[in-house]
Design a protein around this motif. Structure first.
Motif, PDB file in Angstrom:
ATOM      1  N   SER A 165       0.845  -1.192   0.000  1.00  0.00           N
ATOM      2  CA  SER A 165       0.000   0.000   0.000  1.00  0.00           C
ATOM      3  C   SER A 165       0.883   1.245   0.000  1.00  0.00           C
ATOM      4  N   VAL A 166       0.274   2.364  -0.340  1.00  0.00           N
ATOM      5  CA  VAL A 166       0.953   3.656  -0.367  1.00  0.00           C
ATOM      6  C   VAL A 166       0.239   4.578   0.612  1.00  0.00           C
ATOM      7  N   THR A 167       0.976   5.149   1.505  1.00  0.00           N
ATOM      8  CA  THR A 167       0.423   6.047   2.514  1.00  0.00           C
ATOM      9  C   THR A 167       1.053   7.427   2.349  1.00  0.00           C
ATOM     10  N   LYS A 168       0.204   8.425   2.293  1.00  0.00           N
ATOM     11  CA  LYS A 168       0.654   9.811   2.154  1.00  0.00           C
ATOM     12  C   LYS A 168       0.194  10.602   3.365  1.00  0.00           C
ATOM     13  N   VAL A 169       1.110  11.344   3.922  1.00  0.00           N
ATOM     14  CA  VAL A 169       0.819  12.224   5.055  1.00  0.00           C
ATOM     15  C   VAL A 169       1.141  13.645   4.615  1.00  0.00           C
ATOM     16  N   SER A 170       0.146  14.497   4.621  1.00  0.00           N
ATOM     17  CA  SER A 170       0.328  15.886   4.206  1.00  0.00           C
ATOM     18  C   SER A 170       0.027  16.806   5.376  1.00  0.00           C
ATOM     19  N   ILE A 171       0.805  17.855   5.488  1.00  0.00           N
ATOM     20  CA  ILE A 171       0.663  18.840   6.557  1.00  0.00           C
ATOM     21  C   ILE A 171       0.505  20.204   5.914  1.00  0.00           C
ATOM     22  N   GLN A 172      -0.524  20.907   6.275  1.00  0.00           N
ATOM     23  CA  GLN A 172      -0.749  22.252   5.764  1.00  0.00           C
ATOM     24  C   GLN A 172      -0.107  23.271   6.697  1.00  0.00           C
ATOM     25  N   PHE A 173       0.461  24.278   6.092  1.00  0.00           N
ATOM     26  CA  PHE A 173       1.106  25.314   6.891  1.00  0.00           C
ATOM     27  C   PHE A 173       0.873  26.652   6.215  1.00  0.00           C
ATOM     28  N   GLU A 174       1.059  27.682   6.970  1.00  0.00           N
ATOM     29  CA  GLU A 174       0.931  29.038   6.476  1.00  0.00           C
ATOM     30  C   GLU A 174       2.275  29.746   6.572  1.00  0.00           C
ATOM     31  N   ARG A 175       2.590  30.477   5.545  1.00  0.00           N
ATOM     32  CA  ARG A 175       3.830  31.240   5.562  1.00  0.00           C
ATOM     33  C   ARG A 175       3.681  32.468   6.449  1.00  0.00           C
ATOM     34  N   ALA A 176       4.770  32.803   7.125  1.00  0.00           N
ATOM     35  CA  ALA A 176       4.742  33.944   8.039  1.00  0.00           C
ATOM     36  C   ALA A 176       6.062  34.689   7.931  1.00  0.00           C
ATOM     37  N   LEU A 177       6.029  35.931   8.300  1.00  0.00           N
ATOM     38  CA  LEU A 177       7.220  36.770   8.293  1.00  0.00           C
ATOM     39  C   LEU A 177       7.906  36.700   9.651  1.00  0.00           C
ATOM     40  N   LEU A 178       9.219  36.529   9.617  1.00  0.00           N
ATOM     41  CA  LEU A 178      10.010  36.526  10.837  1.00  0.00           C
ATOM     42  C   LEU A 178      10.506  37.933  11.145  1.00  0.00           C
ATOM     43  N   LYS A 179      11.021  38.078  12.336  1.00  0.00           N
ATOM     44  CA  LYS A 179      11.702  39.320  12.652  1.00  0.00           C
ATOM     45  C   LYS A 179      12.982  39.397  11.825  1.00  0.00           C
ATOM     46  N   TRP A 180      13.381  40.605  11.474  1.00  0.00           N
ATOM     47  CA  TRP A 180      14.523  40.719  10.556  1.00  0.00           C
ATOM     48  C   TRP A 180      15.808  40.245  11.203  1.00  0.00           C
ATOM     49  N   THR A 181      15.850  40.195  12.542  1.00  0.00           N
ATOM     50  CA  THR A 181      17.046  39.683  13.219  1.00  0.00           C
ATOM     51  C   THR A 181      17.079  38.161  13.270  1.00  0.00           C
ATOM     52  N   GLU A 182      15.982  37.487  12.897  1.00  0.00           N
ATOM     53  CA  GLU A 182      15.913  36.038  12.975  1.00  0.00           C
ATOM     54  C   GLU A 182      16.255  35.354  11.655  1.00  0.00           C
ATOM     55  N   TYR A 183      16.502  36.110  10.624  1.00  0.00           N
ATOM     56  CA  TYR A 183      16.841  35.515   9.329  1.00  0.00           C
ATOM     57  C   TYR A 183      18.298  35.053   9.332  1.00  0.00           C
ATOM     58  N   THR A 184      18.529  33.975   8.601  1.00  0.00           N
ATOM     59  CA  THR A 184      19.879  33.448   8.463  1.00  0.00           C
ATOM     60  C   THR A 184      20.685  34.330   7.515  1.00  0.00           C
ATOM     61  N   PRO A 185      22.009  34.163   7.470  1.00  0.00           N
ATOM     62  CA  PRO A 185      22.808  34.982   6.540  1.00  0.00           C
ATOM     63  C   PRO A 185      22.425  34.782   5.077  1.00  0.00           C
ATOM     64  N   ASP A 186      21.862  33.625   4.724  1.00  0.00           N
ATOM     65  CA  ASP A 186      21.426  33.379   3.343  1.00  0.00           C
ATOM     66  C   ASP A 186      19.936  33.050   3.327  1.00  0.00           C
ATOM     67  N   PRO A 187      19.067  34.000   3.635  1.00  0.00           N
ATOM     68  CA  PRO A 187      17.628  33.685   3.749  1.00  0.00           C
ATOM     69  C   PRO A 187      16.999  33.278   2.433  1.00  0.00           C
ATOM     70  N   ASN A 188      17.533  33.747   1.304  1.00  0.00           N
ATOM     71  CA  ASN A 188      16.951  33.376   0.014  1.00  0.00           C
ATOM     72  C   ASN A 188      17.156  31.898  -0.317  1.00  0.00           C
ATOM     73  N   HIS A 189      18.074  31.259   0.370  1.00  0.00           N
ATOM     74  CA  HIS A 189      18.268  29.825   0.170  1.00  0.00           C
ATOM     75  C   HIS A 189      17.098  29.032   0.713  1.00  0.00           C
ATOM     76  N   GLY A 190      16.416  29.544   1.748  1.00  0.00           N
ATOM     77  CA  GLY A 190      15.287  28.844   2.347  1.00  0.00           C
ATOM     78  C   GLY A 190      15.582  28.405   3.766  1.00  0.00           C
ATOM     79  N   PHE A 191      14.562  27.838   4.393  1.00  0.00           N
ATOM     80  CA  PHE A 191      14.674  27.367   5.761  1.00  0.00           C
ATOM     81  C   PHE A 191      14.427  25.864   5.787  1.00  0.00           C
ATOM     82  N   TYR A 192      15.201  25.175   6.585  1.00  0.00           N
ATOM     83  CA  TYR A 192      15.122  23.722   6.636  1.00  0.00           C
ATOM     84  C   TYR A 192      14.145  23.270   7.727  1.00  0.00           C
ATOM     85  N   VAL A 193      13.361  22.254   7.378  1.00  0.00           N
ATOM     86  CA  VAL A 193      12.477  21.591   8.327  1.00  0.00           C
ATOM     87  C   VAL A 193      13.093  20.239   8.656  1.00  0.00           C
TER      88      VAL A 193
END
Length: 511
Positions: A371-399
């Motif tokens: 069998s094939v099982t799929k688990v999907s999680i819905q999320f909403e994008r949000a803005l962080l504080k500007w001091t919380e961004y990584t040095p390369d924010p355009n690369h993305g954030f890892y989960v």
């Protein structure tokens, strides 16, 4: 003066007979009901319906006295020659896959569709004026309805009440998907109820609880209906509906047990004195079909069975007009409890807190073979504080990667061995029993792209601010704190003394 006294007595007697002996029965009625439905996802849906029926033809009669029917809506029917009016304000989306079909579905935002009488000469002008008036009544942005977002359907929106003809020229439909539903829309909606929110089922309409839900939809439906079986006369029906879906995880409880107090932070104490019917229905279909896993407290005195949306349903009925339903303390708190959890799942969910702890979701499931099982999680994008961004924010954030732990059936039975004497690689695979072994797998980390601000703007602001501080404030501060001294001339040394001796010998004034 003597002749005037009998005349006054006659008038008073006539008034007394008109108000006591021959008083007409009320021509309007109110029915209210609440339907509580446990959903397959573990959530609970609550649907309120308030129906005000008026045995009066507002199109032909000049009505000046209103008892239960709202005067504001009655005047709209007369002034704009309305045949039907349907208005809904919805926040969220009804998830049919997890919640099942709703009683009455509505799109997100504001929806308005109106049938006008065929006596209207300028439908577009009446439609524009009506939307502006409704905008003021319900504190909504319906005044933004114009020709750019108005259509005239021909097949999808048939009249729901009495209709002599279906000329779609007198139909107008519009949707405002960006409309945000809030307390300002709920308050005027409740004021249309005969008991407002003072008694009856409307006491449960507490704004801070209704809007802390996964789905919220309030609607107003006006239509003409038959007054009797042969439909010789017409009555007007106002149906106010409100549907909400309470999420156990959103409320922070994480349990499937529910009660009126837990959902609305209030209980039922008395029916609306103006209502001819006030009832609460609880869907106990799963109670009848799943070996009585659902427990309803207090036990119902009566039940009701019917086919709803193609499915046979069983409802527990609580009549608030029955003195046996509301106990001596005048407090009715319905409770829904599951006697045992489902056998093929235990979901553990811990919601995150911003900048304190992450999300945690654990599911214990039994998967069939091949069998094939799929688990999907819905999320909403949000803005962080500007001091919380990584040095390369355009690369993305890892989960973080997910973890999959399983007991895999073994092809051959394991023999008992001495773990201390066995090779090291053999001790890495613990065996629960002779028929299965434990495996833990990890998925890849997920890279999520979040909206990032323009970081050149903070840089420019910092540079400009530092320049202003260094040039302007620094110079001003230097002038205020600097101390000035006047140097006195020195008396001179040996060379000056010799020069003065020579000048004195020559008769010249000294330096």
């Amino acid at each position: 003066m003597a002749a005037a006294v009998p005349l006054c007595l006659v008038v008073l007697l006539l008034l007394g007979l008109g108000s006591w002996g021959y008083a007409e029965p009320p021509r309007d009625s109110l029915r209210e009901e609440l339907v509580i439905t446990p959903l397959p996802s573990g959530d609970v849906a609550a649907t309120f319906q308030f129906r005000t029926r008026w045995d009066s033809d507002l199109q032909q009669e000049e009505v000046s006295h209103y008892r239960l029917f709202p005067k504001a809506l009655g005047q709209l029917i007369s002034k704009y020659s309305l045949r039907e009016l349907h208005l809904s304000l919805t926040q969220g989306f009804w998830r049919t896959r997890y919640w099942g079909p709703p009683f009455l579905q509505a799109p997100s935002g504001a929806e308005l569709w109106v049938w006008f009488q065929d006596t209207i000469t300028d439908v577009d002008e009446s439609w524009k004026e009506l939307s502006n008036v409704l905008s003021g009544i319900f504190c909504a942005s319906l005044n933004f309805i114009d020709s750019t977002n108005t259509v005239t359907p021909t097949a999808s929106f048939k009249p729901l009440g009495l209709a002599n003809g279906t000329d779609h020229f007198f139909l107008r439909y519009a949707v405002l998907p960006r409309e945000v539903v809030c307390t300002e829309n709920l308050t005027p909606w409740k004021k249309l109820l005969p008991c407002s929110s003072k008694a009856g089922l409307s006491m449960l309409l507490k704004a801070d609880r209704l809007f802390h839900t996964s789905y919220h939809s309030q609607a107003v439906h006006i239509r003409p209906v038959c007054r009797n079986a042969v439909c010789t006369s017409v009555s007007w029906e106002l149906r106010q509906t409100l549907s909400v879906v309470f999420d156990a995880f959103v409320t922070g409880q994480g349990k499937k047990d529910w009660s009126l107090f837990r959902m609305f932070s209030r209980t039922l104490t008395e029916p609306c004195p103006l209502a001819s019917e006030s009832r609460v229905y609880v869907d106990i279909t799963s109670y009848r079909q799943d070996n009585e896993t659902l427990e309803v407290n207090p036990p119902p005195l009566t039940t009701y069975q019917d086919v709803i949306l193609g499915t046979r349903k069983t409802y527990a009925v609580y009549d608030l007009l029955d003195t046996a339903v509301v106990n001596s303390s005048r407090n009715l708190n319905l409770q829904l409890k599951w006697k045992k959890p489902p056998e093929n799942g235990y979901i553990h969910y811990q919601p995150a807190q911003d900048r304190l702890q992450p999300h945690l979701l654990e599911m214990l499931i039994q998967l069939p073979a091949n069998s094939v099982t799929k688990v999907s999680i819905q999320f909403e994008r949000a803005l962080l504080k500007w001091t919380e961004y990584t040095p390369d924010p355009n690369h993305g954030f890892y989960v973080s990667p997910s973890v999959l732990s399983a007991l895999v059936p073994s092809l051959v039975a394991a023999k008992p061995v001495d773990w201390e004497e066995s090779p090291l690689f053999n001790s890495l695979f613990p065996v629960s029993d002779s028929s299965s072994y434990f495996v833990r797998l990890y998925t890849e980390p997920l890279l999520v792209s979040l909206p990032t601000p323009d970081f050149s703007m903070p840089y420019n602001v910092i540079c400009l601010t530092c320049t202003v501080v260094a040039v302007c404030y620094g110079s001003f501060y230097n002038l205020l704190t600097r101390t000035f001294y006047i140097e006195e001339p020195k008396t001179g040394g040996l060379v000056k003394k010799l020069a003065n001796l020579i000048r004195r010998a020559r008769g010249v004034p000294p330096l």
